[in-house]
Each structure stands twice: as C-alpha cells, then as structure tokens.
Scaffold this active site. Structure first.
Site, PDB file in Angstrom:
ATOM      1  N   ASP A 246       0.972  -1.149  -0.021  1.00 33.20           N
ATOM      2  CA  ASP A 246      -0.216  -0.253   0.055  1.00 33.20           C
ATOM      3  C   ASP A 246       0.915   1.115  -0.169  1.00 33.20           C
ATOM      4  O   ASP A 246       2.022   1.070  -0.002  1.00 33.20           O
ATOM      5  CB  ASP A 246      -1.004  -0.018   1.243  1.00 33.20           C
ATOM      6  CG  ASP A 246      -2.195   0.642   0.965  1.00 33.20           C
ATOM      7  OD1 ASP A 246      -2.232   1.455   0.136  1.00 33.20           O
ATOM      8  OD2 ASP A 246      -2.968   0.415   1.761  1.00 33.20           O
TER       9      ASP A 246
ATOM     10  N   ASP B 153     -10.799   2.699  -3.558  1.00 33.04           N
ATOM     11  CA  ASP B 153     -11.378   1.373  -3.092  1.00 33.04           C
ATOM     12  C   ASP B 153     -12.516   1.128  -3.405  1.00 33.04           C
ATOM     13  O   ASP B 153     -13.366   2.020  -3.581  1.00 33.04           O
ATOM     14  CB  ASP B 153     -11.350   1.450  -1.389  1.00 33.04           C
ATOM     15  CG  ASP B 153      -9.882   1.636  -0.776  1.00 33.04           C
ATOM     16  OD1 ASP B 153      -8.923   1.768  -1.415  1.00 33.04           O
ATOM     17  OD2 ASP B 153      -9.783   1.740   0.273  1.00 33.04           O
TER      18      ASP B 153
END
Ligand code: GAL
Length: 441
Positions: free
Chosen positions: A177, A238
C-alpha cells in the site's frame, strides 16, 4: 526464482571477425540500454485469482467480541479450508491474502515486522505452511510509507528486512500500500526498492502495488515504468459493496482506458480492486456486471466476501468456468469500452484464436429489461464478425445465439444495471464465396 530475465537476441552473421565483434558489441549495448518491458519475475502471467480480506472484514481486531469476523489466523485457516472443500481452489482461486491490520503495533527486538500475538498466535510461517498444505498460496500486506493506512508499522527504511522476513515466512504475494509515503520521490523509490528487495530474496513473490493511485494526484503515472516493477497495480479508489462504487470504477476505467489498457499483459495488470460479489450491496444483475466487466478488463480476481456462508448463486457466478477463461485468456489483452450513451455500454476484449468477449451493459436504472441493438460491424474494429462469427451468451445464462455476419444487427435483452456477456468465435469452415465484407473506400 524471482530474477530479471535478460532479453534473448538473435545474432547476425558478418563478413570479418571485426565486424562480428562490432555487431556483438552493439547488440550488447542495445540490450543493456533497453529497459525490461515487464517485471520479469515469471509471475502473474495471467491475472491472479484469490481472496483478500479487506472489503468484507476490514480492520476488525476485537476477537473477543467478534471471534468469527476478526482478522486472525483462524479466519484465514477457515477460509483456506473452504477454498478447498467448496471448489474455489479447483476453479483457479489460488492466493489467500491478508490485508491491513495483521501486525502487532510495533516491530520486534530485531526490528522485524511481527503479527499480532493474540490474533496470530502460531505466527505467519505456520499459517503459510497450512495454506501451502492445502495447495494454496499466501498473500500479505505492508505499506511503502511510515505507517499502513490503518496505522500499523510501515516498511519505510526497512524494505530489505521486510522482504527477507516475508520470504522467510514463505509468503507468496505482497500487497504494498502507499499510505503515509512522504514525498513523491520517496513513493517511487520505495516501490522500486521493495520490488528489487523481493527479487533478491530469490522467492517467487507476486508484487501488488498501489503506486499509480498515490502518484496520480501529483504526477501522471508512467505505466511503462510501473510495469517494470509491479505484477499488478491499483489505479483508483477502494471498491465498496455498492453499485455506485462499481459504476464509478467502470467509468474511471473507461475514461482512462487510453492510458491504462494497452500496457496490461502477461506479468503486469491493472487492478480495479476486489470482487464484492456474494456480499450485501449488489443485486444479482449488478454482481453479473462486476464479474463480466472484471473479466473483460483482465483484472486480478480477488474476492472479498465470506466464503463460509456465500449463497449458491454468487458461488456459481464466481466459479463460472467460461467467465474465468475469458479473464485468464492467454492473449492477455485488456478490454475497453467501444460505445456508450446514457442507456447502454458496449465493451470488448480481444481473445486468443480471433474471438472477442463482448459485454453489453444496461446503464438505465429505470424500467424493465431493455432490448439493446447494435451492429456486429463495430465489433473488433469491423473484424470480429467479418465475414461471419458465432455468438454465444455466457452471462447471465449460457445460450447459443447463432451464426452472424458483418452486416447483422444484433439484439440482446438486458436487465437494468445488468450485463450480457457474449463471446464471438471465428467459424472453422471457410465462408462461401461472395459473403466477405467488401473493402471500405
Ligand atoms: C487502502 C487500500 C485498501 C486497503 C486499506 C487497508 O489504502 O486501498 O485496499 O488495503 O488501505 O488499510
């Protein structure tokens, strides 16, 4: 083993020895200057399939209150069991992936990342061994910056150590990430350094990046470069368990397709995020749309749902062999949108063998099923049905739709927010004389 493969070049013959040597020197120089086209670690030759905990289980760390739903070794072991007993592994879903919130709040005395001791009492290597014993692979999560998105220790300054730790545990995939990355230069360098560090471990570890997602607000991502370091990469927000989110991801992907679609191929893929099929927010038709379009986009198919209690309809959709075969097509070309108005969209993906996968999406959110009509002449730039093609419907149900030609008007009935996933096939026999489309002037 995960090492960069040098490109093989063909040597040419020459008259004299000097000429030959000069030629060799030039070839060596050209090979050295030419960057690798993809992260040639031999992995992700097709989009990876698996399961990832994030969208469904988020950062639930309270196992006393939520023993069945907290991020723990028990959750992953149960998921591994079900992946085998319920046919997921055999359908191709191979990677069982841990997302954020697996770590203890601090590193250990040697500076290594460590799992939360209460939730992962056996440690990650034991979990990896268990997952491997089931014929599956284990994925883990870390962050390029100082902290993960949920506030656990980041990998900044520890890329080598963390890569070595993951390799020593037997990890097979890393989702890396980009929260708290610092400067743009640090973000880019961090993703590259981790790629090299993983490569140097000698273990085959698929490398999933969020580099372009974090880079885009500051600078246009260079996908040629990203593909040299990552096996797949997130570009956009997301995914949520809602139709709004699926529409948003599709719109973004279509809008940016000229930037992102061409680069995808064996070894490097765009990742539109997890499949949320089998959860709460999507209707049956919307689940079909997500499955169809993720197959068209050559997306990694990482489900985030509860496989222990998934309904039979969602299971059948996710395990549909023909849709998975489209997703995994060996040509490895990502599909793109070819037509859109406010009522419907047409997407296509070139397949090996000359056929195309076609998605006909009904974007109208009022009324009932719509008959959508289009000319086969627009498929495959005019080539898909020239002079003829067979068309088969794969989703929502399998149906043979017969032989068509370049001049056919094609009709298909699609429910609101649903998709008809079709496949064209080039007929084996030669067309009769005079049926080929005349050349365009
Ligand atoms: C986000 C990432 C999600 C999930 C989450 C974990 O940045 O895009 O997929 O990994 O962090 O905190």
């Amino acid at each position: 083993m995960a090492q960069q493969q040098p490109e093989r070049r063909r040597g040419g013959g020459g008259g004299g020895l000097a000429l030959l040597l000069l030629l060799l020197l030039l070839l060596l120089l050209a090979a050295a200057l030419r960057p690798a086209e993809a992260l040639e670690n031999g992995l992700a030759r097709r989009p990876p399939l698996g399961w990832l905990h994030w969208e469904r289980f988020l950062c639930q760390t309270d196992c006393a209150r939520e023993p069945h739903r907290c991020v723990s070794e028990q959750l992953f072991m149960q998921m591994a069991d079900v992946m085998v007993s319920e046919g997921w592994r055999d359908a191709g879903y191979e990677y069982l992936c841990i997302d954020d919130c697996w770590m203890a709040p601090t590193r250990d005395k040697q500076g290594r990342l460590q799992p939360d001791p209460k939730r992962f009492p056996s440690g990650i290597s034991k979990l990896a061994a268990y997952v491997h014993s089931k014929g599956l692979k284990l994925g883990i999560y870390a962050d390029v910056g100082s902290k993960t998105c949920a506030g656990f220790p980041g990998s900044k300054g520890n890329y080598k150590l963390d890569a070595d730790t993951f390799a020593s545990w037997g990890v097979d995939l890393l989702k890396f990430d980009g929260c708290n990355f610092g400067t743009l230069a640090q973000l880019v360098k961090g993703y590259k350094d981790m790629s090299r560090a993983l490569n140097e471990t000698g273990r085959s570890i698929v490398y999933s990046c969020e580099w372009p997602l974090y880079q885009r607000p500051l600078q246009k991502p260079n996908y040629t470069e990203i593909k040299q370091y990552c096996n797949y990469w997130r570009n956009y927000e997301d995914v949520y368990d809602s139709w709004c989110s699926i529409k948003d991801i599709l719109d973004w992907s279509a809008l940016h397709q000229d930037d992102i679609a061409e680069i995808a191929g064996p070894g490097g893929w765009n990742d539109p995020d997890m499949l949320v099929i089998g959860n709460f927010g999507l209707s049956r038709d919307q689940q079909v749309t997500q499955m169809a379009l993720w197959a068209i986009m050559a997306a990694p198919l990482l489900m985030s749902n509860d496989l222990r209690s998934i309904c039979p309809q969602a299971k059948a959709l996710l395990q549909n062999k023909e849709v998975i075969a489209i997703n995994q097509d060996p040509l490895g070309k990502q599909g793109y949108r070819i037509l859109a108005d406010h009522k419907f969209e047409l997407w296509e993906r070139p397949l090996s063998g000359g056929g195309y996968a076609i998605a006909v999406l009904n974007r109208q959110e009022m009324g009932g099923p719509q008959t959508i009509t289009f000319s086969t002449a627009i498929l495959g730039n005019g080539l898909a049905c020239n002079p003829t093609c067979w068309i088969q419907q794969i989703l929502p149900t399998k149906r043979e739709l017969g032989l068509h030609n370049w001049a056919s008007a094609f009709k298909v009935l699609v429910n609101p927010t649903g998709t008809a996933l079709l496949k064209t096939k080039v007929p084996e026999e030669k067309p009769a004389a005079g049926t080929r489309r005349p050349p365009e002037h």
